[in-house]
Scaffold this motif. Sequence first.
Motif, PDB file in Angstrom:
ATOM      1  N   GLY A 184      41.810  55.318  50.174  1.00  0.00           N
ATOM      2  CA  GLY A 184      43.425  55.769  50.335  1.00  0.00           C
ATOM      3  C   GLY A 184      43.784  57.033  49.466  1.00  0.00           C
ATOM      4  O   GLY A 184      44.248  57.919  49.937  1.00  0.00           O
ATOM      5  N   THR A 187      41.788  59.880  50.176  1.00  0.00           N
ATOM      6  CA  THR A 187      42.389  60.360  51.680  1.00  0.00           C
ATOM      7  C   THR A 187      43.634  61.577  51.181  1.00  0.00           C
ATOM      8  O   THR A 187      43.744  62.854  51.783  1.00  0.00           O
ATOM      9  CB  THR A 187      42.885  59.576  52.587  1.00  0.00           C
ATOM     10  OG1 THR A 187      41.906  58.669  52.939  1.00  0.00           O
ATOM     11  CG2 THR A 187      43.593  60.440  53.942  1.00  0.00           C
ATOM     12  N   LEU A 188      44.464  61.007  50.259  1.00  0.00           N
ATOM     13  CA  LEU A 188      45.389  61.947  49.687  1.00  0.00           C
ATOM     14  C   LEU A 188      45.076  63.223  48.749  1.00  0.00           C
ATOM     15  O   LEU A 188      45.681  64.151  49.006  1.00  0.00           O
ATOM     16  CB  LEU A 188      46.472  61.184  48.888  1.00  0.00           C
ATOM     17  CG  LEU A 188      47.218  59.833  49.806  1.00  0.00           C
ATOM     18  CD1 LEU A 188      48.187  59.118  48.805  1.00  0.00           C
ATOM     19  CD2 LEU A 188      48.006  60.498  50.612  1.00  0.00           C
ATOM     20  N   PRO A 191      42.685  65.810  51.988  1.00  0.00           N
ATOM     21  CA  PRO A 191      42.790  65.491  53.279  1.00  0.00           C
ATOM     22  C   PRO A 191      41.953  66.000  54.520  1.00  0.00           C
ATOM     23  O   PRO A 191      41.636  65.605  55.373  1.00  0.00           O
ATOM     24  CB  PRO A 191      44.188  66.156  53.417  1.00  0.00           C
ATOM     25  CG  PRO A 191      44.725  66.371  52.142  1.00  0.00           C
ATOM     26  CD  PRO A 191      43.709  66.525  51.241  1.00  0.00           C
ATOM     27  N   ARG A 194      39.442  63.373  55.532  1.00  0.00           N
ATOM     28  CA  ARG A 194      40.034  62.177  55.835  1.00  0.00           C
ATOM     29  C   ARG A 194      39.189  61.521  57.074  1.00  0.00           C
ATOM     30  O   ARG A 194      39.326  60.189  57.000  1.00  0.00           O
ATOM     31  CB  ARG A 194      41.478  62.307  56.078  1.00  0.00           C
ATOM     32  CG  ARG A 194      41.871  63.139  57.410  1.00  0.00           C
ATOM     33  CD  ARG A 194      43.089  63.315  57.655  1.00  0.00           C
ATOM     34  NE  ARG A 194      43.528  64.396  58.759  1.00  0.00           N
ATOM     35  CZ  ARG A 194      43.599  65.388  58.715  1.00  0.00           C
ATOM     36  NH1 ARG A 194      43.345  66.164  57.761  1.00  0.00           N
ATOM     37  NH2 ARG A 194      43.895  66.169  59.880  1.00  0.00           N
ATOM     38  N   ALA A 198      37.840  57.880  56.558  1.00  0.00           N
ATOM     39  CA  ALA A 198      38.084  56.904  57.693  1.00  0.00           C
ATOM     40  C   ALA A 198      37.079  56.293  58.274  1.00  0.00           C
ATOM     41  O   ALA A 198      36.881  55.042  58.522  1.00  0.00           O
ATOM     42  CB  ALA A 198      38.935  57.374  58.643  1.00  0.00           C
ATOM     43  N   GLY A 228      47.142  57.985  55.533  1.00  0.00           N
ATOM     44  CA  GLY A 228      46.703  59.205  55.878  1.00  0.00           C
ATOM     45  C   GLY A 228      47.481  60.138  56.753  1.00  0.00           C
ATOM     46  O   GLY A 228      47.512  61.341  56.892  1.00  0.00           O
ATOM     47  N   SER A 229      48.418  59.314  57.217  1.00  0.00           N
ATOM     48  CA  SER A 229      49.564  59.995  58.191  1.00  0.00           C
ATOM     49  C   SER A 229      50.971  59.316  58.045  1.00  0.00           C
ATOM     50  O   SER A 229      51.767  59.180  58.755  1.00  0.00           O
ATOM     51  CB  SER A 229      49.099  59.521  59.595  1.00  0.00           C
ATOM     52  OG  SER A 229      49.212  58.224  59.783  1.00  0.00           O
TER      53      SER A 229
END
Length: 479
Positions: A184, A187-188, A191, A194, A198, A228-229
């Motif tokens: 997580g 991912t930030l 991006p 990502r 994932a 991620g969203s």
Amino acid sequence: MVNATALRAINVQRLQFIDGVILGLTYYITIPMFFILLSGRIGSNFLQIEDYLPYEDISTTFVIFSASLLVCGLKIYLPALMLRRRSALMSIPPVGGPAAAQIPASPRRNGNRRGFRWSYVHWLLGMNLVIYYASTIFVFYRAGVADGEHWYQATSTLLSESPIYVIIKYFSNFTRTSVFGILGILTLRDPKRRYQLAAIGLFVCVSDLLMTFNRVTVVYFGILLLIGSWNKIYNILFGFFVLLFGGVYIGSLWPEFRGQVSNYGYSLSGFADAFAKAVEVNSRSLPFVDAMNGLFESFTFSVLNWEVKHYSYISVDFGAYFTRPLGVIIPRSIWPDRPESFALLLGRNFSKSELALNSYIIGEPFANSWVFWPSLVVIAIMANELVYRKLGQRDPVWGFIGAMIGFAWWRFDTSFLAVSLLISLIVYGAMQALVGSGTRATRERARAPGPDRRLPVYAPGGRATTARGRGRGRQINAR
């Protein structure tokens, strides 16, 4: 409404242990409770237990709402409880706060992102993946699940043989949880990668489904996608409805499917036959409130309701809430009277068998003291929050790991919570020995103050203005 307020106070860029507890409350309590209140009941498809009637079982409803308000209140007012100065309340701003509160970017070296902070997180990810697959594959083969043994009975038999298997299983449970917290934060931070991250999370999720038959990893993967969203509200709503309706159907088939695998064999043809049998068994239509058991494990409401009504029959010492975690690492030969797992204790009182039953983070403290159970919950949350915040000062990744542990706590007891904290300290010490000096240097650079944007800037013509007003000053001079 209170749950929504607590969710709004979460800063996704700086997740903490209490944030994971709030996410767990939302998933396991608030969403299912909405449908339970609409239907007026919920039961269990496989347990011989009375339905939970929220408008009649007032005591249980009061306990559930009290726990929800307590947890949300801790999230909303936690900065005021932990920090002395009022100005420090803004140290954890809501989503979309000032840039100073965002995760600091890793330092650039020769145009590439190869800073110590990145290497620290990637080393941590690699260590967790190695421990996860080593421990999970060992239990998978040693318990005989690969040979077609029933997943639950085989694992229970293995864990009863020696405490060393229990410790290995806890390492497996911890790492499969912490991996998604590490993914997580990566991912930030990046991006653009990502989809690769994932894919790693999806691979771990599928591996866990095939080797442990546990569905909680699917929820972890959903949290990873949510991180991620987070700012894409339409993606979140679409994913929620897909999860709510598609996940309810698949989730209702899973308990029957994993039970039939032991009959048809652990192979592709066995999986196909087990899935066909699960579809046949679940062909009858169920009310949505019962069908969602496979997705939210919401039959736990009925278990909690039974416990609230019969708590006087459950023999639990008050101090067992704090001493029970020690029973995991201390052999019974040394401590004959060590408290056993609360899930097994609850199952034995309910069905006189070795069935393990969950009762959220509410049931265990309630059984220890039906009067002071809120204080036990507060102590557990505050202790873990303080430790993971302290570790997070090293690198924010430990806050994300703590958040995932806080979420998973809703499915386990305090033994998992305490052992996960112990394993976190062990892994932290190992990382300290490996790359400790590098992360310290990165932290100093990340904290270095940037240029003051309020310093005067002289535009053409000698007119002084600030960095924020630079464009306006140029327009005036151009005129």
